[in-house]
Design a protein around this motif. Structure first.
Motif, short mmCIF file in Angstrom:
data_model
loop_
_atom_site.label_atom_id
_atom_site.label_comp_id
_atom_site.label_asym_id
_atom_site.label_seq_id
_atom_site.Cartn_x
_atom_site.Cartn_y
_atom_site.Cartn_z
N UNK A 325 2.65 -15.02 -2.15
CA UNK A 325 3.74 -14.79 -1.18
C UNK A 325 3.23 -14.27 0.16
N UNK A 326 2.16 -14.83 0.64
CA UNK A 326 1.65 -14.42 1.96
C UNK A 326 0.84 -13.15 1.93
N UNK A 327 0.78 -12.48 0.77
CA UNK A 327 -0.01 -11.25 0.68
C UNK A 327 -1.32 -11.49 -0.05
N UNK A 328 -2.29 -10.72 0.34
CA UNK A 328 -3.61 -10.85 -0.26
C UNK A 328 -4.07 -9.44 -0.65
N UNK A 329 -4.76 -9.36 -1.77
CA UNK A 329 -5.32 -8.05 -2.15
C UNK A 329 -6.66 -7.90 -1.43
N UNK A 330 -6.71 -7.01 -0.47
CA UNK A 330 -7.95 -6.76 0.26
C UNK A 330 -8.70 -5.63 -0.41
N UNK A 331 -10.01 -5.79 -0.54
CA UNK A 331 -10.82 -4.69 -1.06
C UNK A 331 -11.27 -3.90 0.16
N UNK A 332 -10.85 -2.65 0.22
CA UNK A 332 -11.15 -1.81 1.39
C UNK A 332 -12.18 -0.75 1.01
N UNK A 333 -12.87 -0.27 2.03
CA UNK A 333 -14.03 0.61 1.79
C UNK A 333 -13.70 2.01 2.31
N UNK A 334 -13.75 3.00 1.41
CA UNK A 334 -13.59 4.40 1.85
C UNK A 334 -14.94 5.00 2.22
N UNK A 335 -15.97 4.51 1.55
CA UNK A 335 -17.33 4.99 1.79
C UNK A 335 -18.24 4.19 0.87
N UNK A 336 -19.55 4.39 0.98
CA UNK A 336 -20.47 3.66 0.09
C UNK A 336 -20.22 4.16 -1.34
N UNK A 337 -19.92 3.23 -2.23
CA UNK A 337 -19.63 3.59 -3.62
C UNK A 337 -18.17 3.95 -3.85
N UNK A 342 -6.04 -3.03 -1.87
CA UNK A 342 -4.75 -2.79 -1.19
C UNK A 342 -4.13 -4.15 -0.88
N UNK A 343 -2.84 -4.28 -1.19
CA UNK A 343 -2.16 -5.55 -0.93
C UNK A 343 -1.55 -5.51 0.48
#
Ligand code: GLY
Length: 354
Positions: A325-337, A342-343
């Motif tokens: 539905x137009x949304x993608x689950x993005x893998x986001x980075x808070x820090x290394x490891x 997040x959709x």
């Protein structure tokens, strides 16, 4: 060297065997069979060594590329198995890079409703990613890997020594996936990998440097496989934590779809930087993280800048097989490891990035 086991609820155990010589391969297929070997023509000499060690019923060499990663090629593998009389006890041994192991795994999954497959990956990308975790498939109608199944191999046999004769461009392909894995789970390996690949990039004689660094590279391969095995064991069918392994890939697949001249590994590297910039724009990570990552990847010889305008990614990102539905689950980075899934709609992500 001890083995790594992938095992979780509701799927058969699969092992990854690390050995320094192909001479150790026959022990893992002894009592199994009959054996059929399909190999990537780029890995002919290694495939010959495997074949002479195990006396297969038949051997098939195929030329592989993203353009021939198709259902027709898989159908060709199935036709050959049928013609050579492979029954349901047959074991298909796939020797080559990730495109070959993905197609062989798919052929094995559908031939006579499923025969065993064993992978002997010959590239860094295949050793740290494609041949571990059970994803198989082919491209279809300009969608990448849109037809396929998740099915664990009987085992994966990794001989890191085979990597020391690879051309440098092949090493870079796997470097991006390996660094991606260590951004998801670090344990000190992110810095080790960046230091290894940047020294290799700066070396005047990369082939000699690769041979001299074989032990370090082998231990990095093992560490990356161990992270992936832990994640797949927890979530084989990608309903949770396994999604993190797609870090950078929503951007990367869109970049590859838009520009055929960029390789998968280089696109993953650019994708990681895009994911970091999106994370910073959303306030999830320190503002200097994207430039730090871009600097590290760039020193390793990897691309870090989009080869076209950001807006040109829009339609390509909606073609991602994980878009809903137009949304993608993005893998986001808070820090290394430290990463999060997040959709977001493609519009939200591109607006945050612009
Ligand atoms: N290549 C990502 C995964 O196997 O999940």
């Amino acid at each position: 060297m001890s083995d790594i086991v992938i095992s979780g609820k509701g799927f058969p155990v699969s092992s990854v065997h690390f050995r320094s010589s192909i001479a150790d391969f026959p022990a893992f297929v002894s009592g199994k069979g009959p054996l059929f070997i399909v190999y990537d023509l780029n890995a002919s000499s290694y495939a010959e060594a495997v074949a002479s060690a195990v006396s297969p019923v038949s051997v098939l060499g195929i030329s592989v590329s993203e353009d021939t990663k198709t259902i027709e090629t898989v159908s060709g593998i199935c036709s050959w198995l049928l013609e050579k009389g492979a029954d349901r006890n047959a074991v298909l041994v796939a020797v080559g890079g990730g495109i070959l192991t993905d197609m062989a795994g798919f052929a094995a999954a559908i031939y006579k409703r499923g025969i065993e497959v064993a992978y002997v990956p010959t590239t860094l990308l295949a050793q740290v990613d494609a041949s571990v975790g059970g994803k198989t498939g082919v491209n279809f109608q300009s969608y990448k890997n849109i037809l396929g199944v998740i099915r664990q191999p009987l085992f994966t046999f990794i001989c890191p020594e085979v990597l020391t004769s690879l051309p440098y461009s092949h090493i870079l392909e796997g470097a991006a996936e390996m660094i991606k894995t260590f951004i998801i789970k670090d344990g000190g390996n992110y810095r080790r990998a960046v230091s290894f690949f940047s020294r290799l990039a700066e070396s005047g004689d990369r082939q000699a440097a690769l041979k001299a660094g074989a032990e370090t590279l082998g231990s990095l391969v093992r560490a990356a496989v161990s992270v992936k095995a832990e994640i797949v064991s927890a979530d084989q069918f990608e309903n949770g934590v396994r999604r993190k392994l797609n870090l950078g890939h929503t951007f990367a697949h869109a970049i590859e779809w838009r520009s055929h001249s960029i390789s998968h590994g280089q696109a993953v590297s650019v994708g990681i930087v895009c994911a970091a910039r999106l994370s910073a724009a959303l306030g999830l990570c320190p503002g200097d993280l994207p430039d730090m990552l871009a600097g590290d990847l760039g020193r390793c010889g990897l691309e870090t800048a989009l080869p076209f305008r950001l807006a040109d990614l829009h339609d390509a990102m909606l073609k991602d097989k994980k878009a809903e539905d137009g949304s993608v689950r993005f893998v986001l980075i808070r820090g290394i490891g430290d990463t999060d899934v997040v959709s977001l709609t493609v519009d939200e992500a591109l607006a945050a990035l612009s």
